[in-house]
Design an enzyme around this catalytic site. Structure first.
Site, PDB file in Angstrom:
ATOM      1  N   CYS A  73       0.813  -1.214   0.000  1.00  0.00           N
ATOM      2  CA  CYS A  73       0.000   0.000   0.000  1.00  0.00           C
ATOM      3  C   CYS A  73       0.852   1.272   0.000  1.00  0.00           C
ATOM      4  CB  CYS A  73      -0.947   0.005   1.194  1.00  0.00           C
ATOM      5  SG  CYS A  73      -1.964  -1.466   1.267  1.00  0.00           S
ATOM      6  N   HIS A 127      -3.066   6.987   2.911  1.00  0.00           N
ATOM      7  CA  HIS A 127      -3.570   5.718   2.392  1.00  0.00           C
ATOM      8  C   HIS A 127      -4.956   5.472   2.983  1.00  0.00           C
ATOM      9  CE1 HIS A 127      -4.113   1.657   1.302  1.00  0.00           C
ATOM     10  NE2 HIS A 127      -3.761   1.129   2.456  1.00  0.00           N
ATOM     11  N   ASN A 165     -10.241  -0.116   0.726  1.00  0.00           N
ATOM     12  CA  ASN A 165      -8.783  -0.054   0.637  1.00  0.00           C
ATOM     13  C   ASN A 165      -8.349  -0.652  -0.718  1.00  0.00           C
ATOM     14  OD1 ASN A 165      -6.036  -0.566   0.818  1.00  0.00           O
ATOM     15  ND2 ASN A 165      -6.107  -1.310   2.918  1.00  0.00           N
TER      16      ASN A 165
END
Ligand code: COA
Length: 332
Positions: free
Chosen positions: A115, A259, A289
């Site tokens: 990520c 993020h 996500n």
């Protein structure tokens, strides 16, 4: 690391597949509910690829970014693709995108720092631009097909993730650029997916996969609490680091794009930093996500909605499997 040569975002783009799955869709086949997912994560819906390859999502986002930058594919000197869900072990997704764009003058390779991937790719692009005067434009593109590695029988993880892609074209500019990148491999087992685990023992004549391999063992696994603890400690640390390096304070950041993993993680990090939530870009309710694609998707939304304007200071901060961590601070 603070560079004297900075970067300019020439154009951004994003793409998500059309199919969506909201929290109630999960409640139809799992012991979960909309209230639990919203209150623990902030996520309401996410987009899921219906067989569309990862590279294709990246290509769509890249085309938009090139158009927004007003440059031709031939002007790209480098393509950096970030993904933990490539369609092939080799060639790199960046090479497939290079071919499809017709970016014949671009070198191309992939980066995997989960990520944190987009922040890491952008930092690599900044370093290439700072050291190679022949390089004019770099495309950084992040595409993730997490639905391929998510275990849809694991209610504590599958509700978190979605698919999508984001991209940006970068060029060189004198100005502020502060970056901080870190990794802690001792946390590698906190979050992992094992897509290439199966071995074909060609050398011993065993050309088939072992019958007893449990395919679910290949799926994404996480220790949610350990990742949560890491994220809420690491994000503020990375932001503070880029600010300290630049001699700036939190009040000097116009927009923070973290993020998009979990609203509670973002709120806890903001509290630790004493940073106002209204200067933080949050769109995870729509996408979940999307790993390395989450920051460039949010960046593109911020740019296209006018939330991020030329001359403003933006800080991007990512964290994820590895464990990895990265933040960059520059002027949009
Ligand atoms: N629906 C309903 N109940 C659920 C559930 C779901 N989708 N998922 C877990 N539960 C249950 C658990 O089984 C547990 O039940 P029990 O108390 O009867 O055992 C209870 O809810 C609490 O579980 P817990 O794991 O303590 O929840 P949590 O508050 O830690 O939240 C996460 C779980 C995953 C949302 C949270 O740990 C998290 O966000 N971690 C970070 C994950 C992440 O961001 N990963 C990617 C990073 S890049």
């Amino acid at each position: 690391m603070v560079f004297l040569t900075g970067i300019r975002i020439a154009g951004t783009g994003r793409y998500v597949p059309p199919l969506t799955a909201d929290n109630n869709d999960f409640a139809a086949f799992l012991d979960t509910n909309d209230e639990w997912i919203r209150s623990r994560t902030g996520i309401v819906t996410r987009h899921i690829s219906d067989g569309e390859p990862s590279w294709h999502m990246g290509l769509e986002a890249s085309r938009q970014a090139l158009e927004a930058a007003g440059i031709a594919p031939e002007q790209l000197g480098l393509i950096i693709d970030t993904t933990i869900t490539p369609d092939y072990s080799t060639p790199a997704t960046a090479c497939v995108i290079q071919r499809e764009l017709g970016a014949v003058n671009a070198m191309a390779f992939d980066v995997n720092s989960a990520c944190t991937g987009f922040v890491c790719g952008l930092d690599m692009a900044a370093r290439y631009l700072a050291t190679d005067p022949a390089l004019s434009y770099v495309l950084v593109v992040s595409n993730e097909n997490l639905s391929r590695v998510v275990d849809y029988t694991d209610r504590s993880s599958c509700i978190l993730f979605g698919d999508g892609a984001g991209a940006c074209v970068l060029e060189r500019r004198q100005g502020l650029y502060s970056a901080y990148m870190a990794a802690d491999g001792t946390g590698a087992s906190s979050l992992y997916a094992n897509g290439n685990r199966r071995t074909c023992r060609f050398a011993t004549g065993e050309h088939t996969y072992p019958e007893d391999t449990d395919p679910r063992g290949d799926f994404l696994r996480q220790d949610g609490k350990a990742v949560y603890r890491f994220a809420t400690e690491a994000m503020p640390r990375a932001v503070q680091q880029v600010l300290d390096q630049a001699g700036l304070g939190t009040e000097d950041i116009d927009l923070l794009i973290p993020h998009q993993a979990n609203l509670r993680i973002i709120e806890t990090a903001a509290k630790k930093l004493k940073f106002p939530m209204d200067k933080i870009m949050v769109n995870l309710e729509k996408y979940g996500n999307t790993s390395s694609a989450s920051i460039p998707i949010a960046l593109d939304e911020a740019v296209r909605s006018g939330r991020l304007r030329r001359g403003q200071r933006v800080c991007l901060v990512g964290f994820g499997a590895g464990l990895t961590l990265g933040a960059v601070l520059f002027e949009y």
